[in-house]
Design a protein around this motif. Sequence first.
Motif, mmCIF file in Angstrom:
data_model
loop_
_atom_site.group_PDB
_atom_site.id
_atom_site.type_symbol
_atom_site.label_atom_id
_atom_site.label_comp_id
_atom_site.label_asym_id
_atom_site.label_seq_id
_atom_site.Cartn_x
_atom_site.Cartn_y
_atom_site.Cartn_z
ATOM 1 N N TYR A 78 -1.184 -6.523 -4.722
ATOM 2 C CA TYR A 78 -0.462 -7.324 -3.708
ATOM 3 C C TYR A 78 -0.792 -7.557 -2.082
ATOM 4 O O TYR A 78 -0.470 -8.355 -1.638
ATOM 5 C CB TYR A 78 1.186 -6.047 -2.989
ATOM 6 C CG TYR A 78 2.058 -5.535 -3.983
ATOM 7 C CD1 TYR A 78 2.932 -7.006 -4.387
ATOM 8 C CD2 TYR A 78 1.594 -4.842 -5.321
ATOM 9 C CE1 TYR A 78 3.427 -6.936 -5.712
ATOM 10 C CE2 TYR A 78 2.847 -4.442 -5.853
ATOM 11 C CZ TYR A 78 3.729 -5.465 -6.460
ATOM 12 O OH TYR A 78 4.848 -5.406 -6.890
ATOM 13 N N GLU A 79 -1.895 -6.917 -2.247
ATOM 14 C CA GLU A 79 -2.791 -7.525 -0.670
ATOM 15 C C GLU A 79 -3.165 -8.845 -0.848
ATOM 16 O O GLU A 79 -3.414 -9.748 -0.646
ATOM 17 C CB GLU A 79 -4.274 -6.622 -0.557
ATOM 18 C CG GLU A 79 -3.095 -5.594 0.285
ATOM 19 C CD GLU A 79 -4.442 -4.492 0.839
ATOM 20 O OE1 GLU A 79 -5.687 -3.916 -0.376
ATOM 21 O OE2 GLU A 79 -3.763 -3.482 1.219
ATOM 22 N N SER A 80 -4.164 -8.971 -2.395
ATOM 23 C CA SER A 80 -4.446 -10.243 -3.184
ATOM 24 C C SER A 80 -3.523 -11.100 -2.754
ATOM 25 O O SER A 80 -3.673 -12.712 -2.177
ATOM 26 C CB SER A 80 -5.106 -10.109 -4.212
ATOM 27 O OG SER A 80 -6.254 -9.287 -4.172
ATOM 28 N N SER A 131 7.312 -3.840 0.797
ATOM 29 C CA SER A 131 6.930 -3.642 -0.090
ATOM 30 C C SER A 131 5.826 -2.337 -0.080
ATOM 31 O O SER A 131 5.835 -1.143 -0.328
ATOM 32 C CB SER A 131 6.839 -4.622 -1.721
ATOM 33 O OG SER A 131 7.866 -5.212 -2.022
ATOM 34 N N LEU A 132 4.770 -3.068 -0.029
ATOM 35 C CA LEU A 132 3.173 -1.516 1.094
ATOM 36 C C LEU A 132 3.250 -1.122 1.548
ATOM 37 O O LEU A 132 3.218 0.089 1.367
ATOM 38 C CB LEU A 132 2.880 -3.570 1.113
ATOM 39 C CG LEU A 132 1.680 -4.285 0.125
ATOM 40 C CD1 LEU A 132 0.874 -4.946 1.007
ATOM 41 C CD2 LEU A 132 1.124 -3.539 -0.402
ATOM 42 N N GLN A 133 4.746 -1.656 2.733
ATOM 43 C CA GLN A 133 5.233 -0.299 3.933
ATOM 44 C C GLN A 133 6.118 1.215 3.178
ATOM 45 O O GLN A 133 6.458 1.968 4.130
ATOM 46 C CB GLN A 133 5.997 -1.060 5.189
ATOM 47 C CG GLN A 133 4.680 -1.817 5.754
ATOM 48 C CD GLN A 133 4.602 -2.805 6.682
ATOM 49 O OE1 GLN A 133 6.969 -2.581 7.092
ATOM 50 N NE2 GLN A 133 4.678 -3.357 7.591
ATOM 51 N N ALA A 134 7.396 0.354 2.361
ATOM 52 C CA ALA A 134 7.619 1.383 1.571
ATOM 53 C C ALA A 134 6.769 2.070 1.240
ATOM 54 O O ALA A 134 7.408 3.171 0.496
ATOM 55 C CB ALA A 134 8.931 0.173 0.902
ATOM 56 N N PRO A 182 3.643 4.585 0.648
ATOM 57 C CA PRO A 182 2.335 4.905 0.961
ATOM 58 C C PRO A 182 1.592 4.751 -0.005
ATOM 59 O O PRO A 182 -0.151 4.341 0.220
ATOM 60 C CB PRO A 182 2.242 6.173 2.031
ATOM 61 C CG PRO A 182 3.696 6.525 1.523
ATOM 62 C CD PRO A 182 4.339 5.318 0.853
ATOM 63 N N SER A 183 1.967 4.534 -1.473
ATOM 64 C CA SER A 183 0.649 4.707 -2.152
ATOM 65 C C SER A 183 0.545 3.175 -2.651
ATOM 66 O O SER A 183 -0.901 2.850 -3.256
ATOM 67 C CB SER A 183 0.514 5.104 -3.432
ATOM 68 O OG SER A 183 2.003 5.007 -3.702
ATOM 69 N N GLY A 184 1.013 1.905 -1.955
ATOM 70 C CA GLY A 184 1.350 0.749 -2.188
ATOM 71 C C GLY A 184 1.520 0.948 -3.872
ATOM 72 O O GLY A 184 1.676 -0.523 -4.460
ATOM 73 N N ALA A 185 2.471 1.247 -4.861
ATOM 74 C CA ALA A 185 2.738 1.584 -6.123
ATOM 75 C C ALA A 185 4.094 0.969 -6.326
ATOM 76 O O ALA A 185 4.666 0.214 -6.865
ATOM 77 C CB ALA A 185 2.789 2.925 -6.476
ATOM 78 N N ALA A 186 4.748 0.617 -4.665
ATOM 79 C CA ALA A 186 5.795 0.052 -5.436
ATOM 80 C C ALA A 186 6.200 -1.300 -4.783
ATOM 81 O O ALA A 186 5.247 -1.880 -4.540
ATOM 82 C CB ALA A 186 6.895 0.330 -3.864
ATOM 83 N N PRO A 187 6.686 -2.709 -5.360
ATOM 84 C CA PRO A 187 8.187 -2.242 -5.995
ATOM 85 C C PRO A 187 8.011 -2.127 -8.087
ATOM 86 O O PRO A 187 6.839 -1.979 -7.865
ATOM 87 C CB PRO A 187 8.556 -3.504 -6.469
ATOM 88 C CG PRO A 187 7.843 -4.806 -5.634
ATOM 89 C CD PRO A 187 6.522 -3.707 -5.337
#
Length: 81
Positions: free
Chosen positions: A40-42, A71-74, A76-81
């Motif tokens: 997602y960051e990429s 999605s990244l903020q929702a 903490p692990s970055g696993a969503a959505p």
Amino acid sequence: MNQNEAVAASNLVSSATLAALLRCLLLKGTLEARDVREVYESALLLLEQQQGISPKGQEAFIAARAAIEQSLQASPSGAAP
């Protein structure tokens, strides 16, 4: 369905499929949460690069970036959505 609705529907299908794929790979242990976050960051970086060279459609870029950032903020692990 007009052309704009068809394009929007196609984009939603692609987005939902990608999110489902990432979630599936995470749940199967193929990817870790940090790997999903990196994807997602990429995506954000690619959007920013494209936004800089594309004078048209700025609203779409802003909306896409906001959706990924949310999605990244929702999660903490970055696993969503």
